[in-house]
Design an enzyme around this catalytic site. Structure first.
Site, PDB file in Angstrom:
ATOM      1  N   HIS A  61      -5.543   7.695  12.322  1.00  0.00           N
ATOM      2  CA  HIS A  61      -5.148   6.280  12.199  1.00  0.00           C
ATOM      3  C   HIS A  61      -3.712   6.115  11.709  1.00  0.00           C
ATOM      4  O   HIS A  61      -3.349   5.034  11.247  1.00  0.00           O
ATOM      5  CB  HIS A  61      -6.115   5.528  11.265  1.00  0.00           C
ATOM      6  CG  HIS A  61      -7.498   5.367  11.852  1.00  0.00           C
ATOM      7  ND1 HIS A  61      -8.589   4.989  11.108  1.00  0.00           N
ATOM      8  CD2 HIS A  61      -7.947   5.536  13.128  1.00  0.00           C
ATOM      9  CE1 HIS A  61      -9.661   4.936  11.903  1.00  0.00           C
ATOM     10  NE2 HIS A  61      -9.292   5.265  13.121  1.00  0.00           N
ATOM     11  N   GLU A 120     -23.115   6.470  -0.671  1.00  0.00           N
ATOM     12  CA  GLU A 120     -24.411   5.884  -0.284  1.00  0.00           C
ATOM     13  C   GLU A 120     -24.607   6.177   1.205  1.00  0.00           C
ATOM     14  O   GLU A 120     -23.648   6.570   1.874  1.00  0.00           O
ATOM     15  CB  GLU A 120     -24.381   4.373  -0.528  1.00  0.00           C
ATOM     16  CG  GLU A 120     -23.260   3.712   0.251  1.00  0.00           C
ATOM     17  CD  GLU A 120     -22.952   2.283  -0.190  1.00  0.00           C
ATOM     18  OE1 GLU A 120     -23.421   1.867  -1.247  1.00  0.00           O
ATOM     19  OE2 GLU A 120     -22.243   1.609   0.579  1.00  0.00           O
ATOM     20  N   ASN A 131     -21.416  11.155   1.000  1.00  0.00           N
ATOM     21  CA  ASN A 131     -20.946   9.776   0.825  1.00  0.00           C
ATOM     22  C   ASN A 131     -21.622   9.168  -0.403  1.00  0.00           C
ATOM     23  O   ASN A 131     -22.696   9.603  -0.821  1.00  0.00           O
ATOM     24  CB  ASN A 131     -21.288   8.943   2.077  1.00  0.00           C
ATOM     25  CG  ASN A 131     -20.357   7.755   2.253  1.00  0.00           C
ATOM     26  OD1 ASN A 131     -19.151   7.915   2.208  1.00  0.00           O
ATOM     27  ND2 ASN A 131     -20.911   6.565   2.435  1.00  0.00           N
ATOM     28  N   ARG A 144       0.834  -1.215   0.000  1.00  0.00           N
ATOM     29  CA  ARG A 144       0.000   0.000   0.000  1.00  0.00           C
ATOM     30  C   ARG A 144       0.867   1.264   0.000  1.00  0.00           C
ATOM     31  O   ARG A 144       0.507   2.270  -0.619  1.00  0.00           O
ATOM     32  CB  ARG A 144      -0.954  -0.037   1.190  1.00  0.00           C
ATOM     33  CG  ARG A 144      -2.029  -1.111   0.968  1.00  0.00           C
ATOM     34  CD  ARG A 144      -2.930  -1.264   2.130  1.00  0.00           C
ATOM     35  NE  ARG A 144      -3.546  -0.012   2.517  1.00  0.00           N
ATOM     36  CZ  ARG A 144      -4.034   0.232   3.739  1.00  0.00           C
ATOM     37  NH1 ARG A 144      -3.961  -0.687   4.662  1.00  0.00           N
ATOM     38  NH2 ARG A 144      -4.579   1.380   4.000  1.00  0.00           N
TER      39      ARG A 144
HETATM   40  C1  BJW Z   1     -17.301   6.829  -1.467  1.00  0.00           C
HETATM   41  C2  BJW Z   1     -16.722   6.689  -2.704  1.00  0.00           C
HETATM   42  C3  BJW Z   1     -16.656   7.836  -3.512  1.00  0.00           C
HETATM   43  C4  BJW Z   1     -16.673   4.761  -1.770  1.00  0.00           C
HETATM   44  N1  BJW Z   1     -17.135   8.991  -3.049  1.00  0.00           N
HETATM   45  N2  BJW Z   1     -17.781   7.977  -1.036  1.00  0.00           N
HETATM   46  C5  BJW Z   1     -17.803  -2.474  19.571  1.00  0.00           C
HETATM   47  C6  BJW Z   1     -18.533  -1.297  19.520  1.00  0.00           C
HETATM   48  C7  BJW Z   1     -17.902  -0.072  19.340  1.00  0.00           C
HETATM   49  C8  BJW Z   1     -16.527   0.013  19.177  1.00  0.00           C
HETATM   50  C9  BJW Z   1     -15.808  -1.148  19.226  1.00  0.00           C
HETATM   51  C10 BJW Z   1     -16.421  -2.377  19.430  1.00  0.00           C
HETATM   52  N3  BJW Z   1     -15.460  -3.326  19.419  1.00  0.00           N
HETATM   53  C11 BJW Z   1     -14.263  -2.728  19.216  1.00  0.00           C
HETATM   54  C12 BJW Z   1     -14.463  -1.402  19.104  1.00  0.00           C
HETATM   55  C13 BJW Z   1     -13.449  -0.362  18.852  1.00  0.00           C
HETATM   56  C14 BJW Z   1     -12.855  -0.464  17.454  1.00  0.00           C
HETATM   57  C15 BJW Z   1     -13.987  -0.466  16.429  1.00  0.00           C
HETATM   58  O1  BJW Z   1     -14.475   0.561  16.019  1.00  0.00           O
HETATM   59  N4  BJW Z   1     -14.393  -1.631  15.957  1.00  0.00           N
HETATM   60  C16 BJW Z   1     -15.517  -1.699  15.021  1.00  0.00           C
HETATM   61  C17 BJW Z   1     -15.137  -2.540  13.840  1.00  0.00           C
HETATM   62  C18 BJW Z   1     -16.719  -2.194  15.784  1.00  0.00           C
HETATM   63  N5  BJW Z   1     -12.031   0.704  17.274  1.00  0.00           N
HETATM   64  C19 BJW Z   1     -10.766   0.731  17.666  1.00  0.00           C
HETATM   65  O2  BJW Z   1     -10.212  -0.253  18.124  1.00  0.00           O
HETATM   66  C20 BJW Z   1     -10.066   2.055  17.571  1.00  0.00           C
HETATM   67  N6  BJW Z   1      -9.476   2.377  18.814  1.00  0.00           N
HETATM   68  C21 BJW Z   1     -10.226   2.689  19.869  1.00  0.00           C
HETATM   69  O3  BJW Z   1     -11.449   2.713  19.844  1.00  0.00           O
HETATM   70  O4  BJW Z   1      -9.474   3.012  20.999  1.00  0.00           O
HETATM   71  C22 BJW Z   1     -10.176   3.392  22.185  1.00  0.00           C
HETATM   72  C23 BJW Z   1     -10.127   4.891  22.350  1.00  0.00           C
HETATM   73  C24 BJW Z   1     -10.820   5.720  21.483  1.00  0.00           C
HETATM   74  C25 BJW Z   1     -10.789   7.102  21.662  1.00  0.00           C
HETATM   75  C26 BJW Z   1     -10.075   7.651  22.694  1.00  0.00           C
HETATM   76  C27 BJW Z   1      -9.401   6.825  23.579  1.00  0.00           C
HETATM   77  C28 BJW Z   1      -9.428   5.438  23.400  1.00  0.00           C
HETATM   78  C29 BJW Z   1      -8.952   1.981  16.536  1.00  0.00           C
HETATM   79  C30 BJW Z   1      -9.512   1.846  15.162  1.00  0.00           C
HETATM   80  C31 BJW Z   1      -8.385   1.687  14.153  1.00  0.00           C
HETATM   81  C32 BJW Z   1      -8.947   1.431  12.771  1.00  0.00           C
HETATM   82  N7  BJW Z   1      -7.903   1.208  11.883  1.00  0.00           N
HETATM   83  C33 BJW Z   1      -8.206   0.935  10.485  1.00  0.00           C
HETATM   84  C34 BJW Z   1      -7.031   0.191   9.879  1.00  0.00           C
HETATM   85  C35 BJW Z   1      -5.900   1.137   9.691  1.00  0.00           C
HETATM   86  C36 BJW Z   1      -4.831   0.512   8.956  1.00  0.00           C
HETATM   87  C37 BJW Z   1      -5.046   0.406   7.511  1.00  0.00           C
HETATM   88  O5  BJW Z   1      -5.262   1.411   6.838  1.00  0.00           O
HETATM   89  O6  BJW Z   1      -4.920  -0.720   7.085  1.00  0.00           O
HETATM   90  O7  BJW Z   1      -8.473   2.158   9.790  1.00  0.00           O
HETATM   91  S1  BJW Z   1      -9.692   0.017  10.236  1.00  0.00           S
HETATM   92  C38 BJW Z   1     -10.085   0.759   8.694  1.00  0.00           C
HETATM   93  O8  BJW Z   1     -11.415   1.294   8.837  1.00  0.00           O
HETATM   94  C39 BJW Z   1      -9.102   1.920   8.512  1.00  0.00           C
HETATM   95  C40 BJW Z   1     -10.053   3.034   8.155  1.00  0.00           C
HETATM   96  O9  BJW Z   1      -9.457   4.283   8.468  1.00  0.00           O
HETATM   97  C41 BJW Z   1     -11.292   2.721   8.946  1.00  0.00           C
HETATM   98  C42 BJW Z   1     -12.553   3.354   8.422  1.00  0.00           C
HETATM   99  O10 BJW Z   1     -12.808   2.903   7.126  1.00  0.00           O
HETATM  100  P1  BJW Z   1     -13.511   3.882   6.101  1.00  0.00           P
HETATM  101  O11 BJW Z   1     -12.628   5.015   5.788  1.00  0.00           O
HETATM  102  O12 BJW Z   1     -14.865   4.213   6.593  1.00  0.00           O
HETATM  103  O13 BJW Z   1     -13.562   2.961   4.778  1.00  0.00           O
HETATM  104  P2  BJW Z   1     -14.709   1.937   4.306  1.00  0.00           P
HETATM  105  O14 BJW Z   1     -14.159   1.121   3.215  1.00  0.00           O
HETATM  106  O15 BJW Z   1     -15.294   1.230   5.447  1.00  0.00           O
HETATM  107  O16 BJW Z   1     -15.875   2.884   3.717  1.00  0.00           O
HETATM  108  C43 BJW Z   1     -15.687   3.676   2.583  1.00  0.00           C
HETATM  109  C44 BJW Z   1     -16.943   4.506   2.377  1.00  0.00           C
HETATM  110  O17 BJW Z   1     -16.724   5.380   1.278  1.00  0.00           O
HETATM  111  C45 BJW Z   1     -18.191   3.679   2.053  1.00  0.00           C
HETATM  112  O18 BJW Z   1     -19.300   4.150   2.823  1.00  0.00           O
HETATM  113  C46 BJW Z   1     -18.428   3.951   0.569  1.00  0.00           C
HETATM  114  O19 BJW Z   1     -19.814   3.970   0.222  1.00  0.00           O
HETATM  115  C47 BJW Z   1     -17.833   5.315   0.405  1.00  0.00           C
HETATM  116  N8  BJW Z   1     -17.323   5.591  -0.938  1.00  0.00           N
HETATM  117  N9  BJW Z   1     -16.383   5.374  -2.928  1.00  0.00           N
HETATM  118  C48 BJW Z   1     -17.726   9.017  -1.841  1.00  0.00           C
HETATM  119  N10 BJW Z   1     -16.131   7.786  -4.791  1.00  0.00           N
END
Ligand code: BJW
Length: 225
Positions: free
Chosen positions: A105, A196, A194, A55
């Site tokens: 992130h 969708e 977004n 990547r």
């Molecule tokens: C378009 C488009 C176009 C497409 N035009 N739009 C249960 C409940 C609640 C929370 C948790 C739980 N269990 C665990 C948790 C916490 C956990 C979490 O959220 N888990 C969930 C899965 C449930 N979170 C964490 O662990 C985080 N840490 C944390 O909470 O620490 C505690 C804390 C918080 C705050 C203060 C103090 C302490 C850490 C999260 C780290 C996420 N990391 C990743 C991987 C990074 C590495 C990598 O890049 O490989 O980050 S996960 C991955 O998802 C990446 C992204 O940044 C993140 C979000 O993804 P994103 O950007 O939304 O992408 P997509 O693909 O999901 O969506 C794309 C969108 O674009 C879609 O909607 C399309 O429709 C749209 N789209 N083309 C406009 N042309």
């Protein structure tokens, strides 16, 4: 007017970078827990380093798109009253010219030494275990926030959201916390742009759906009038 913009993978999709959860995305058919957790890295560092090395290399082949550029135009007018908070680990906001960008992130082009804690700008691969420029240990990992780790600079983000007049979420699925909760932390108006409806679409006062390269420039034009 103080504006906080949150961006996700969707803003970079039209530049040619895959999203995570869309069909054909980085995780389509794969378990993110195999590459995006500290446990996965401990189990198989070579696999995880290869995923991120590929990547990082892909960044060379892409360019910022009209949505990134529109946010630069907005910053030229709002200056310090615009903060871009991105979940993306790419550098397309910076390459477009945005200056107030905060990567919650982490960044692909940064390496983090787990021995000395140093962070280093990094363009090449990490899989061959290069030495840390500061301490020489071969313990550089991608400077990426994985599941279970604490996102960067949350104090700054919380404060900006508590003081903003407008919060705009662009190109994110709204399933990863804490970013998915920002809409609730924002003091001001809320807008989703977004492709969708996201998982949190009903929490926004206003939603517009379509590609970021169309929606973001149109919204910036509307705001700057
Ligand atoms: C378009 C488009 C176009 C497409 N035009 N739009 C249960 C409940 C609640 C929370 C948790 C739980 N269990 C665990 C948790 C916490 C956990 C979490 O959220 N888990 C969930 C899965 C449930 N979170 C964490 O662990 C985080 N840490 C944390 O909470 O620490 C505690 C804390 C918080 C705050 C203060 C103090 C302490 C850490 C999260 C780290 C996420 N990391 C990743 C991987 C990074 C590495 C990598 O890049 O490989 O980050 S996960 C991955 O998802 C990446 C992204 O940044 C993140 C979000 O993804 P994103 O950007 O939304 O992408 P997509 O693909 O999901 O969506 C794309 C969108 O674009 C879609 O909607 C399309 O429709 C749209 N789209 N083309 C406009 N042309």
């Amino acid at each position: 007017m103080r504006v906080v913009v949150l961006t996700g993978a969707g803003i970079s999709a039209e530049s040619g970078l895959s999203t995570f959860r869309d069909s054909g995305g980085l995780w389509d058919g794969h378990d993110p827990m195999q590459v995006a957790t500290p446990e996965a890295y401990a189990d198989d560092p070579a696999l995880v380093q290869r995923f991120y090395d590929e990547r990082r290399a892909a960044l060379e082949r892409v360019r910022p798109n009209a949505a990134h550029h529109a946010l630069v135009r907005l910053e030229e007018t709002l200056r310090d009253d615009l903060l871009v908070v991105t979940q993306n680990v790419d550098d397309l906001h910076e390459r477009a010219g945005s200056r107030r960008v905060h990567h919650i992130h982490g960044r692909l082009r940064s390496a983090w030494c787990t021995t000395c804690g140093g962070r280093h700008e990094w363009d090449g691969p990490l899989g061959h275990e290069p030495p840390c420029p500061a301490c020489d240990a071969t313990t550089l990992r991608p400077d990426i926030v994985w599941f279970g780790e604490i996102p960067y600079g949350m104090d700054l983000v919380e404060q900006a959201l508590a003081e903003c007049d407008l919060f705009v979420s662009i190109g994110t699925s709204g399933v990863v916390y804490p970013a998915a909760a920002f809409v609730h932390w924002a003091r001001g108006e809320t807008l989703e742009l977004n492709l969708e409806p996201s998982a949190g679409a009903t929490d926004f006062a206003r939603t517009l759906h379509g590609p970021a390269t169309r929606l973001v420039p149109a919204w910036v034009e509307e705001l700057l009038g």
